[in-house]
Design a protein around this motif. Structure first.
Motif, PDB file in Angstrom:
ATOM      1  N   GLN A  23       0.932  -1.142  -0.033  1.00  0.00           N
ATOM      2  CA  GLN A  23      -0.033  -0.098   0.007  1.00  0.00           C
ATOM      3  C   GLN A  23       0.956   1.160   0.048  1.00  0.00           C
ATOM      4  OE1 GLN A  23      -2.989   0.305   3.296  1.00  0.00           O
ATOM      5  NE2 GLN A  23      -3.083   2.369   3.054  1.00  0.00           N
ATOM      6  N   ARG A  24       1.818   1.184   0.735  1.00  0.00           N
ATOM      7  CA  ARG A  24       2.840   2.506   0.893  1.00  0.00           C
ATOM      8  C   ARG A  24       3.481   2.747  -0.326  1.00  0.00           C
ATOM      9  NH1 ARG A  24       3.241   4.526   6.558  1.00  0.00           N
ATOM     10  NH2 ARG A  24       2.121   2.750   7.832  1.00  0.00           N
ATOM     11  N   LEU A  25       4.120   1.640  -0.822  1.00  0.00           N
ATOM     12  CA  LEU A  25       4.857   1.633  -2.211  1.00  0.00           C
ATOM     13  C   LEU A  25       3.768   2.187  -3.327  1.00  0.00           C
ATOM     14  CD1 LEU A  25       7.263  -1.276  -2.385  1.00  0.00           C
ATOM     15  CD2 LEU A  25       7.691   0.955  -1.523  1.00  0.00           C
ATOM     16  N   THR A  26       2.776   1.818  -3.314  1.00  0.00           N
ATOM     17  CA  THR A  26       1.684   2.247  -4.374  1.00  0.00           C
ATOM     18  C   THR A  26       1.342   3.791  -4.178  1.00  0.00           C
ATOM     19  OG1 THR A  26       0.494   0.026  -4.588  1.00  0.00           O
ATOM     20  CG2 THR A  26      -0.612   1.803  -5.347  1.00  0.00           C
ATOM     21  N   GLU A  27       1.359   4.215  -2.999  1.00  0.00           N
ATOM     22  CA  GLU A  27       1.133   5.589  -2.819  1.00  0.00           C
ATOM     23  C   GLU A  27       2.278   6.507  -3.305  1.00  0.00           C
ATOM     24  OE1 GLU A  27       0.289   5.616   1.232  1.00  0.00           O
ATOM     25  OE2 GLU A  27      -1.924   4.913   1.058  1.00  0.00           O
ATOM     26  N   LEU A  28       3.411   5.903  -3.082  1.00  0.00           N
ATOM     27  CA  LEU A  28       4.635   6.464  -3.725  1.00  0.00           C
ATOM     28  C   LEU A  28       5.037   6.423  -4.993  1.00  0.00           C
ATOM     29  CD1 LEU A  28       6.983   5.308  -0.605  1.00  0.00           C
ATOM     30  CD2 LEU A  28       6.235   7.757  -0.973  1.00  0.00           C
ATOM     31  N   ASP A  29       4.531   5.415  -5.732  1.00  0.00           N
ATOM     32  CA  ASP A  29       4.893   5.172  -6.999  1.00  0.00           C
ATOM     33  C   ASP A  29       3.692   4.355  -7.726  1.00  0.00           C
ATOM     34  OD1 ASP A  29       5.832   4.858  -9.762  1.00  0.00           O
ATOM     35  OD2 ASP A  29       7.734   4.025  -9.060  1.00  0.00           O
ATOM     36  N   SER A  30       2.441   5.171  -8.141  1.00  0.00           N
ATOM     37  CA  SER A  30       1.193   4.693  -8.505  1.00  0.00           C
ATOM     38  C   SER A  30       1.477   3.977  -9.944  1.00  0.00           C
ATOM     39  CB  SER A  30       0.316   5.538  -8.511  1.00  0.00           C
ATOM     40  OG  SER A  30       0.480   6.565  -9.306  1.00  0.00           O
ATOM     41  N   ALA A  31       2.354   4.407 -10.514  1.00  0.00           N
ATOM     42  CA  ALA A  31       2.517   3.764 -12.005  1.00  0.00           C
ATOM     43  C   ALA A  31       2.919   2.315 -11.933  1.00  0.00           C
ATOM     44  CB  ALA A  31       3.751   4.501 -12.706  1.00  0.00           C
ATOM     45  N   GLN A  32       3.716   1.994 -10.713  1.00  0.00           N
ATOM     46  CA  GLN A  32       4.243   0.515 -10.403  1.00  0.00           C
ATOM     47  C   GLN A  32       3.173  -0.407  -9.497  1.00  0.00           C
ATOM     48  OE1 GLN A  32       6.971  -0.864 -11.759  1.00  0.00           O
ATOM     49  NE2 GLN A  32       7.454   1.244 -12.800  1.00  0.00           N
ATOM     50  N   ALA A  33       1.989   0.283  -9.241  1.00  0.00           N
ATOM     51  CA  ALA A  33       1.183  -0.522  -8.657  1.00  0.00           C
ATOM     52  C   ALA A  33       1.043  -2.058  -9.089  1.00  0.00           C
ATOM     53  CB  ALA A  33      -0.358   0.267  -8.639  1.00  0.00           C
ATOM     54  N   ASP A  34       0.679  -2.211 -10.298  1.00  0.00           N
ATOM     55  CA  ASP A  34       0.424  -3.725 -10.715  1.00  0.00           C
ATOM     56  C   ASP A  34       1.812  -4.468 -10.348  1.00  0.00           C
ATOM     57  OD1 ASP A  34      -1.753  -3.124 -11.629  1.00  0.00           O
ATOM     58  OD2 ASP A  34      -1.122  -2.980 -13.830  1.00  0.00           O
ATOM     59  N   THR A  35       2.937  -4.023 -10.333  1.00  0.00           N
ATOM     60  CA  THR A  35       4.171  -4.523 -10.141  1.00  0.00           C
ATOM     61  C   THR A  35       3.931  -5.158  -8.573  1.00  0.00           C
ATOM     62  OG1 THR A  35       5.263  -3.753 -11.973  1.00  0.00           O
ATOM     63  CG2 THR A  35       6.472  -4.737  -9.795  1.00  0.00           C
ATOM     64  N   PHE A  36       3.821  -4.010  -7.750  1.00  0.00           N
ATOM     65  CA  PHE A  36       3.694  -4.203  -6.332  1.00  0.00           C
ATOM     66  C   PHE A  36       2.713  -5.314  -5.844  1.00  0.00           C
ATOM     67  CE2 PHE A  36       5.312   0.520  -6.280  1.00  0.00           C
ATOM     68  CZ  PHE A  36       6.368   0.157  -6.473  1.00  0.00           C
ATOM     69  N   GLU A  37       1.423  -5.122  -6.480  1.00  0.00           N
ATOM     70  CA  GLU A  37       0.696  -5.756  -6.141  1.00  0.00           C
ATOM     71  C   GLU A  37       0.858  -7.484  -6.643  1.00  0.00           C
ATOM     72  OE1 GLU A  37      -4.240  -6.567  -6.981  1.00  0.00           O
ATOM     73  OE2 GLU A  37      -3.135  -5.402  -8.264  1.00  0.00           O
ATOM     74  N   ARG A  38       1.167  -7.546  -7.679  1.00  0.00           N
ATOM     75  CA  ARG A  38       1.683  -9.114  -8.208  1.00  0.00           C
ATOM     76  C   ARG A  38       2.950  -9.662  -7.051  1.00  0.00           C
ATOM     77  NH1 ARG A  38       2.701  -7.540 -12.781  1.00  0.00           N
ATOM     78  NH2 ARG A  38       5.019  -7.249 -12.694  1.00  0.00           N
ATOM     79  N   ASN A  39       4.102  -8.705  -6.900  1.00  0.00           N
ATOM     80  CA  ASN A  39       4.851  -9.355  -5.932  1.00  0.00           C
ATOM     81  C   ASN A  39       4.447  -9.560  -4.571  1.00  0.00           C
ATOM     82  OD1 ASN A  39       6.619  -8.951  -8.158  1.00  0.00           O
ATOM     83  ND2 ASN A  39       7.685  -7.111  -7.488  1.00  0.00           N
ATOM     84  N   ALA A  40       3.471  -8.605  -4.144  1.00  0.00           N
ATOM     85  CA  ALA A  40       2.910  -8.992  -2.827  1.00  0.00           C
ATOM     86  C   ALA A  40       2.228 -10.129  -2.773  1.00  0.00           C
ATOM     87  CB  ALA A  40       2.140  -7.551  -2.352  1.00  0.00           C
ATOM     88  N   GLU A  41       1.381 -10.417  -3.612  1.00  0.00           N
ATOM     89  CA  GLU A  41       0.441 -11.829  -3.740  1.00  0.00           C
ATOM     90  C   GLU A  41       1.432 -12.960  -3.719  1.00  0.00           C
ATOM     91  OE1 GLU A  41      -2.109 -11.154  -7.007  1.00  0.00           O
ATOM     92  OE2 GLU A  41      -3.376  -9.888  -6.172  1.00  0.00           O
ATOM     93  N   ALA A  42       2.607 -12.740  -4.516  1.00  0.00           N
ATOM     94  CA  ALA A  42       3.519 -14.161  -4.700  1.00  0.00           C
ATOM     95  C   ALA A  42       4.288 -14.366  -3.250  1.00  0.00           C
ATOM     96  CB  ALA A  42       4.362 -13.862  -5.598  1.00  0.00           C
ATOM     97  N   LEU A  43       4.489 -13.089  -2.652  1.00  0.00           N
ATOM     98  CA  LEU A  43       5.122 -13.255  -1.360  1.00  0.00           C
ATOM     99  C   LEU A  43       4.196 -13.754  -0.421  1.00  0.00           C
ATOM    100  CD1 LEU A  43       7.810 -13.185   0.420  1.00  0.00           C
ATOM    101  CD2 LEU A  43       7.455 -10.684   0.862  1.00  0.00           C
ATOM    102  N   THR A  44       2.986 -13.194  -0.247  1.00  0.00           N
ATOM    103  CA  THR A  44       1.860 -13.635   0.667  1.00  0.00           C
ATOM    104  C   THR A  44       1.565 -15.272   0.485  1.00  0.00           C
ATOM    105  OG1 THR A  44       0.959 -11.683   0.811  1.00  0.00           O
ATOM    106  CG2 THR A  44      -0.206 -13.380   1.210  1.00  0.00           C
TER     107      THR A  44
END
Length: 308
Positions: A156-177
């Motif tokens: 969530q914090r990274l998406t707020e800081l760099d919304s253009a990379q939101a899909d990457t952050f979400e994908r990586n977070a799901e894999a780690l979870t």
């Protein structure tokens, strides 16, 4: 008595004049960071490489992570800040600290740098510290549900800081979870086999992992508390701890590999003489490991010890 904490020693002057090198793990630019970053890369400073590893896995190439404590041979309970560390904090877009008094040096560094970066306090995020009279185990990085919460918060914090990379952050977070949930499943399965087994540790570093596996720590509280505080162990507490091994009361001993004292060496020797397995644990990542591989090794080592 308060738990022994990581120490914040005096900061070195002239931080702004030094370049950030060494402990930072750099990556290529993202496309929308803010804060102290000049090249749009989101800069994260974590108190230890445990949290740095998680941030790197979620952020990928869009982040640059500095882990302040990352040397596996270092006693994480003694820390000396440097100008390099102060500079990293001053340029950060996001700070990650353990909290609970474990790494108070992060507050000192942040105050000295006048950073405007948000801070994730993992103990607060965990909800595990309910207060009361009992000593709180601040080693929440051994609690997998807390790490799942951390992954979601970092995303969530990274998406707020760099919304253009939101899909990457979400994908990586799901894999780690998914990986973290697998660790939870393994401990739940282990609990069916070893629930109620009595164990011992020199410090409560793996306490949450033991709890998840249904293991019962029977180390005298006065012993573990003195070791964690760096105090002299009361003779009665030492004798009671040694008796756990001479009487073969426990199934294993967990030893913090990053700290040592005459008392812990004496206890480890007693375990060896009694033929009781000794499992080493750490508070930072061993070289070459990420968070999941580190914890997988811990689970495997404990299970192997319990089946001997």
């Amino acid at each position: 008595m308060q738990n022994r904490r990581l120490l914040a020693l005096p900061l070195v002057a002239g931080a702004a004049a030094l370049a950030l090198t060494g402990c930072a793990t750099s990556s290529s630019s993202g496309s929308g960071g803010s804060g102290g970053s000049d090249d749009a890369t989101v800069r994260i400073v974590a108190s230890t490489n445990v949290y740095g590893s998680i941030a790197e896995e979620i952020g990928g190439d869009a982040v640059e992570v500095t882990s302040i404590l990352e040397d596996p041979s270092q006693d994480p309970h003694s820390f000396e800040s440097s100008a390099q560390t102060q500079l990293a904090v001053s340029k950060a877009d996001l700070l990650i600290e353990n909290g609970g008094g474990y790494d108070d040096f992060m507050t000192t560094l942040a105050d000295a740098s006048d950073t405007e970066a948000d801070t994730i306090n993992v103990v607060e995020l965990s909800g595990l510290d309910e207060g009361g009279d009992s000593e709180f185990n601040e080693h929440v990085f051994y609690d997998y549900p807390t790490m799942v919460k951390l992954v979601a918060d970092v995303e969530q914090r990274l998406t707020e800081l760099d919304s253009a990379q939101a899909d990457t952050f979400e994908r990586n977070a799901e894999a780690l979870t998914t990986k973290l949930e697998d660790l939870e499943s393994q401990t739940a399965a282990a609990k069916e086999e070893v629930d109620g087994d009595e164990v011992s540790y020199t410090e409560p570093v793996p306490g949450y992992l033991f709890d998840a596996m249904g293991l019962v720590n029977v180390t005298p509280e006065a012993f573990a508390e003195a070791i964690e505080e760096g105090d002299d162990v009361p003779p009665a507490a030492l004798n009671d701890t040694l008796k756990l091994f001479s009487d073969k009361t426990v199934e294993l001993l967990a030893v913090n590999e990053q700290t040592s004292s005459p008392e812990t060496e004496q206890v480890e020797e007693a375990a060896d003489q009694a033929g009781i397995p000794v499992v080493g644990v750490t508070e930072t990542l061993p070289e070459g490991e990420d968070y999941v591989s580190w914890q997988q090794a811990n689970i495997d080592a404990i299970q192997a010890a319990l089946t001997k």
